[in-house]
Scaffold this active site. Structure first.
Site, PDB file in Angstrom:
ATOM      1  N   LYS A 102      -2.371  96.844  75.973  1.00 33.81           N
ATOM      2  CA  LYS A 102      -1.326  96.025  75.354  1.00 33.81           C
ATOM      3  C   LYS A 102      -0.242  95.635  76.338  1.00 33.81           C
ATOM      4  O   LYS A 102       0.315  94.544  76.255  1.00 33.81           O
ATOM      5  CB  LYS A 102      -0.688  96.769  74.173  1.00 33.81           C
ATOM      6  CG  LYS A 102      -1.567  96.788  72.941  1.00 33.81           C
ATOM      7  CD  LYS A 102      -0.755  97.058  71.696  1.00 33.81           C
ATOM      8  CE  LYS A 102      -1.646  97.109  70.479  1.00 33.81           C
ATOM      9  NZ  LYS A 102      -0.914  97.516  69.273  1.00 33.81           N
ATOM     10  N   LYS A 116     -14.135  93.006  69.806  1.00 34.26           N
ATOM     11  CA  LYS A 116     -13.771  93.446  68.466  1.00 34.26           C
ATOM     12  C   LYS A 116     -13.206  92.287  67.640  1.00 34.26           C
ATOM     13  O   LYS A 116     -12.490  91.449  68.183  1.00 34.26           O
ATOM     14  CB  LYS A 116     -12.701  94.539  68.613  1.00 34.26           C
ATOM     15  CG  LYS A 116     -12.727  95.566  67.522  1.00 34.26           C
ATOM     16  CD  LYS A 116     -11.664  96.607  67.746  1.00 34.26           C
ATOM     17  CE  LYS A 116     -10.905  96.793  66.468  1.00 34.26           C
ATOM     18  NZ  LYS A 116      -9.830  97.749  66.534  1.00 34.26           N
ATOM     19  N   LYS A 140      -7.174  90.207  64.709  1.00 33.90           N
ATOM     20  CA  LYS A 140      -6.250  89.223  64.145  1.00 33.90           C
ATOM     21  C   LYS A 140      -5.536  88.454  65.244  1.00 33.90           C
ATOM     22  O   LYS A 140      -4.930  87.433  64.992  1.00 33.90           O
ATOM     23  CB  LYS A 140      -5.248  89.891  63.203  1.00 33.90           C
ATOM     24  CG  LYS A 140      -4.658  91.177  63.706  1.00 33.90           C
ATOM     25  CD  LYS A 140      -4.061  91.987  62.541  1.00 33.90           C
ATOM     26  CE  LYS A 140      -3.856  93.422  62.946  1.00 33.90           C
ATOM     27  NZ  LYS A 140      -3.764  94.330  61.819  1.00 33.90           N
TER      28      LYS A 140
END
Ligand code: TRP
Length: 340
Positions: A119, A202, A205
């Site tokens: 991240k 994966k 969103k």
């Protein structure tokens, strides 16, 4: 290891940033509901809004997303008579225990967290301190309830190991047997739902392509269209699971079918082995629509009644604090805080 017997208690949560996808539903939410309904556990489910702000969130958007996630939980079958449903920030003991755990966890442990590295990316110096401390707050979410079982997706395994390390270190450093060593619950054929456009990634969103995912708010036509357009290879489906090796897109669609239909991959292939995607995709689309449309319909209904959602969450917070307040008090006593 601890010798104390803890009440079987399930805790899990998701970030309210971004909408709910089929990946969240099959990877976690469906299991939340099963663990609620199977009995034998107290179940507590959470929207982790304090985790969401580890990267900047537009305040109005965060509020809307938090309520939308609550609606998604309820629509998918979380029953507030059976489970406690909360928003993390409404139960202040999460953040309070999080601070204590910031002082238990070691820099070296946190630096190994792959989710932080992913991240924060190349610009880790510019990531928030909260993003770095994220897993210690997650440990607090779990341990402020003395939760024994945590259903999560595969990607959270490392954070749960850290949670166990924090509990063990706390118990060791203070010579107590206070926090349980929590069990991860990671299972099910489709715990990892992959992108419809790339079977090696994966379903997420945050993927820029909306066609890569099924959103829990998608209507029947959109769901069917996305499945029809999902990437596949030109071969027919195999009749055994082994034949799905090295066919990530085919395997993903079969996994999704199995998870939605409560079947094993073998059962799906017994039925569709030899079939072309031209046959399998419409069948999957029908199954997906029949399972997901009622959930998205119920979500939309709930989102029209925000006061009702807020009432449910207020009640959840009140119930939660009956558990968290005594555990925080005891923690403060153990570490030597005066006036706890
Ligand atoms: N880190 C989890 C995720 O990104 C969300 C989360 C926060 C969580 N606290 C938790 C999950 C406690 C399980 C238990 O999915």
């Amino acid at each position: 290891m601890t010798n104390t017997t803890f009440t079987p208690r399930v805790f899990s949560g998701m970030q309210p940033s971004g909408g709910l996808t089929l990946g969240n539903y099959l990877g976690a939410l469906k299991r939340y509901v099963e663990m609620q309904d199977q009995g034998g556990f107290e179940t507590i489910y959470c929207m982790v809004d304090l985790h969401a702000i580890t990267t900047w969130q537009d305040p109005a958007d965060l509020r809307a997303k938090t309520r939308e996630l609550a609606a998604g939980y309820i629509a998918a079958g979380i029953d507030c008579e059976k489970s406690i449903l909360i928003n993390q920030s409404a139960v202040p003991e999460h953040a309070q225990l999080g601070w204590v755990f910031n002082c238990v966890a070691r820099m070296g442990w946190m630096q190994r967290m792959t989710q932080f590295k992913d991240k924060a990316g190349k610009n880790a110096q510019n990531a928030s301190l909260g993003l770095f401390a994220y897993p210690a707050l997650m440990a607090a979410d779990i341990l402020i309830y003395h939760a024994t079982h945590v259903p999560v997706g595969e990607d959270q395994k490392q954070h749960l190991e850290l949670t166990r390390d924090i509990a063990a270190k706390f118990n060791h450093d203070y010579g107590v047997d206070f926090f349980p060593i929590t069990e991860p619950v990671i299972e099910g054929v489709a715990t990892r739902v992959m992108s419809l456009r790339d079977g090696s990634k994966k379903m997420s969103k945050s993927d820029p392509s909306d066609a890569s995912r099924i959103n829990m708010t998608d209507d029947a036509d959109t769901i069917a269209k996305k499945i029809r357009k999902a990437k596949t290879d030109p071969d027919a489906l195999p009749s055994e699971a082994k034949g799905l090796e090295n066919r990530p897109e085919a395997r993903n669609l079969v996994n999704i079918y199995a998870a939605l239909g409560d079947m094993t991959v073998e059962q799906v292939l017994a039925e569709y082995g030899g079939a072309q995607f031209g046959t399998f995709k419409p069948a999957l689309a029908d199954l997906a629509v029949s399972k997901l449309a009622p959930i998205s319909g119920e979500m939309a209904r709930l989102m029209d009644d925000i006061p009702e959602i807020d009432r449910i969450l207020a009640r959840g917070a009140e119930q939660a604090r009956k558990i968290t307040a005594p555990i925080l008090k005891k923690t403060y006593e153990i570490v030597g805080m005066v006036g706890a």
